[in-house]
Write a protein that holds these residues in place. Structure first.
Motif, mmCIF file in Angstrom:
data_model
loop_
_atom_site.group_PDB
_atom_site.id
_atom_site.type_symbol
_atom_site.label_atom_id
_atom_site.label_comp_id
_atom_site.label_asym_id
_atom_site.label_seq_id
_atom_site.Cartn_x
_atom_site.Cartn_y
_atom_site.Cartn_z
ATOM 1 N N ASP A 171 3.620 1.095 -2.128
ATOM 2 C CA ASP A 171 2.376 0.520 -1.597
ATOM 3 C C ASP A 171 1.844 -0.624 -2.465
ATOM 4 O O ASP A 171 0.670 -0.961 -2.380
ATOM 5 N N LYS B 88 -0.320 -3.418 6.613
ATOM 6 C CA LYS B 88 -1.712 -2.992 6.810
ATOM 7 C C LYS B 88 -2.504 -3.991 7.642
ATOM 8 O O LYS B 88 -3.265 -3.604 8.532
ATOM 9 N N ASP C 65 -3.647 -8.296 -0.123
ATOM 10 C CA ASP C 65 -4.270 -8.334 1.207
ATOM 11 C C ASP C 65 -4.525 -9.767 1.690
ATOM 12 O O ASP C 65 -4.556 -10.022 2.898
ATOM 13 N N SER D 294 -4.047 4.258 0.039
ATOM 14 C CA SER D 294 -3.740 2.852 0.337
ATOM 15 C C SER D 294 -3.358 2.642 1.798
ATOM 16 O O SER D 294 -3.194 1.504 2.230
ATOM 17 N N ARG D 295 -3.252 3.716 2.564
ATOM 18 C CA ARG D 295 -3.034 3.550 4.010
ATOM 19 C C ARG D 295 -4.351 3.305 4.748
ATOM 20 O O ARG D 295 -4.344 2.985 5.925
ATOM 21 N N TRP E 160 3.840 -4.146 2.164
ATOM 22 C CA TRP E 160 2.840 -3.111 2.472
ATOM 23 C C TRP E 160 1.536 -3.742 2.954
ATOM 24 O O TRP E 160 0.927 -3.316 3.946
ATOM 25 N N MET F 196 -3.297 3.741 8.367
ATOM 26 C CA MET F 196 -2.163 3.054 8.986
ATOM 27 C C MET F 196 -1.063 4.070 9.291
ATOM 28 O O MET F 196 -0.689 4.866 8.439
ATOM 29 N N LEU G 42 -7.431 1.782 6.402
ATOM 30 C CA LEU G 42 -7.806 0.468 6.936
ATOM 31 C C LEU G 42 -9.325 0.314 6.882
ATOM 32 O O LEU G 42 -10.051 1.293 6.667
#
Ligand code: NAD
Length: 286
Positions: free
Chosen positions: A13, A22, A251, A55-56, A18, A64, A58
């Motif tokens: 991640d 996302k 990001d 870290s998944r 990754w 995610m 959103l």
């Protein structure tokens, strides 16, 4: 329905892949992932055990979903290309159908088509060596894993990409300016990737109405970058010298990728887009 994306080059991640996944998931895309064969077990185990759950998350609070993870090694196009020592290596023998052609076939069988193809991978076994000390084998391996891998992915996925779709890769400014330390033919591989972006934009545009762009990203402390050995120095250099003196977040690359892969960018193809806090614009260290 939402768009379906295949993202090659996620094994944890921390990297750009990754972050791109996302950003695409946040925009409503279905996420399929291709993970390097030797890394897939630990990646899938970590996913299953919830190690990536934080870290998944959103912006809207949901997690995610990765619909499916495919084992992939982009150095091999077909099973006939795989040497016996690799096929029988215990890091490979547990997985099957991981050459580029087979993965495209599996995705076709499972889902029929995709809209988005992401290439977020690179490998240069001699990356820590200056170009003058790089072997022919190391140089060609860097080109194979980091440049031809994109040609091969696009070639094999194009027949199942819906017209109007788009693809993207990640490049680095070492292709056009000398960055001592980014060796082993990796600078050459990125130059090839950028040139191929223009040629493939023409060919895939005409053949399948597919757009092809690449993001020239600033330094990020990913797993791959740490293996090169000077990433902390590059991050500090960028912070000190770029027009925008702030940390570069993965990001920010993810969001640019989501834009370039969306209909908002419907007239952009064959481009190298810098996401580097503007460092590329500077001609003098400050
Ligand atoms: P990363 O470690 O997250 O991603 C690299 C991935 O490539 C890994 O998951 C690795 O398993 C995979 N991989 C390597 N060889 C492979 C193969 N033969 N088949 C399939 N997968 C393979 O690191 P990252 O830095 O996020 O890298 C993603 C892309 O971003 C790369 O193209 C890299 O060159 C580019 N990039 C990175 C930086 C940076 O500073 N991190 C800057 C500019 C561009």
């Amino acid at each position: 329905r939402g768009k379906r994306a295949f993202i090659a080059g996620i094994a944890d991640d921390n990297g750009y892949g990754w972050a791109i996944a996302k950003a695409l998931a946040a925009a409503g895309a279905e996420i399929l992932v291709g993970t390097w064969v030797p890394a897939i077990n630990i990646f899938e185990t970590s996913l299953r055990r919830g190690k990536f759950d934080e870290s998944r998350r959103l912006l809207n609070g949901s997690l995610m979903e990765i619909i499916k993870v495919y084992p992939l090694d982009t150095v091999y196009d077909t099973p006939e290309d795989v040497p016996v020592d690799v096929r029988t290596n215990k890091r490979y023998s547990g997985a099957s159908n991981w050459t580029v052609k087979e993965v495209a076939e599996s995705v076709k069988n499972d889902f029929g088509s995709i809209d988005i193809l992401v290439h977020s991978l690179a490998n240069g076994p001699e990356v820590t060596k200056p170009l003058l000390e790089t072997s022919r084998k190391g140089y060609l391996a860097a080109i194979s894993a980091s440049s031809y891998s994109f040609v091969s992915l696009l070639k094999h996925f194009l027949p199942i990409m819906n017209p109007g779709g788009a693809s993207i890769s990640l490049t680095y400014i070492a292709s056009e300016r000398t960055i001592p330390g980014y060796g082993g033919g990796m600078s050459s591989a990125k130059a090839a990737l950028e040139s191929d972006t223009r040629v493939l934009a023409f060919e895939a545009g005409r053949k399948g109405k597919i757009r092809v762009n690449t993001i020239s990203a600033g330094p990020l402390g990913s797993r791959a970058a740490k293996a090169i050995g000077f990433i902390e120095k590059m991050i500090k250099y960028s912070y000190a010298n770029a027009p925008l003196q702030k940390e570069l977040l993965a990001d920010e690359v993810g969001n640019t990728a989501a834009f370039l892969l969306s209909p908002l960018a419907s007239a952009i193809t064959g481009s190298v887009v810098y996401v580097d806090n503007g460092l590329n614009a500077m001609g003098l260290a400050t």
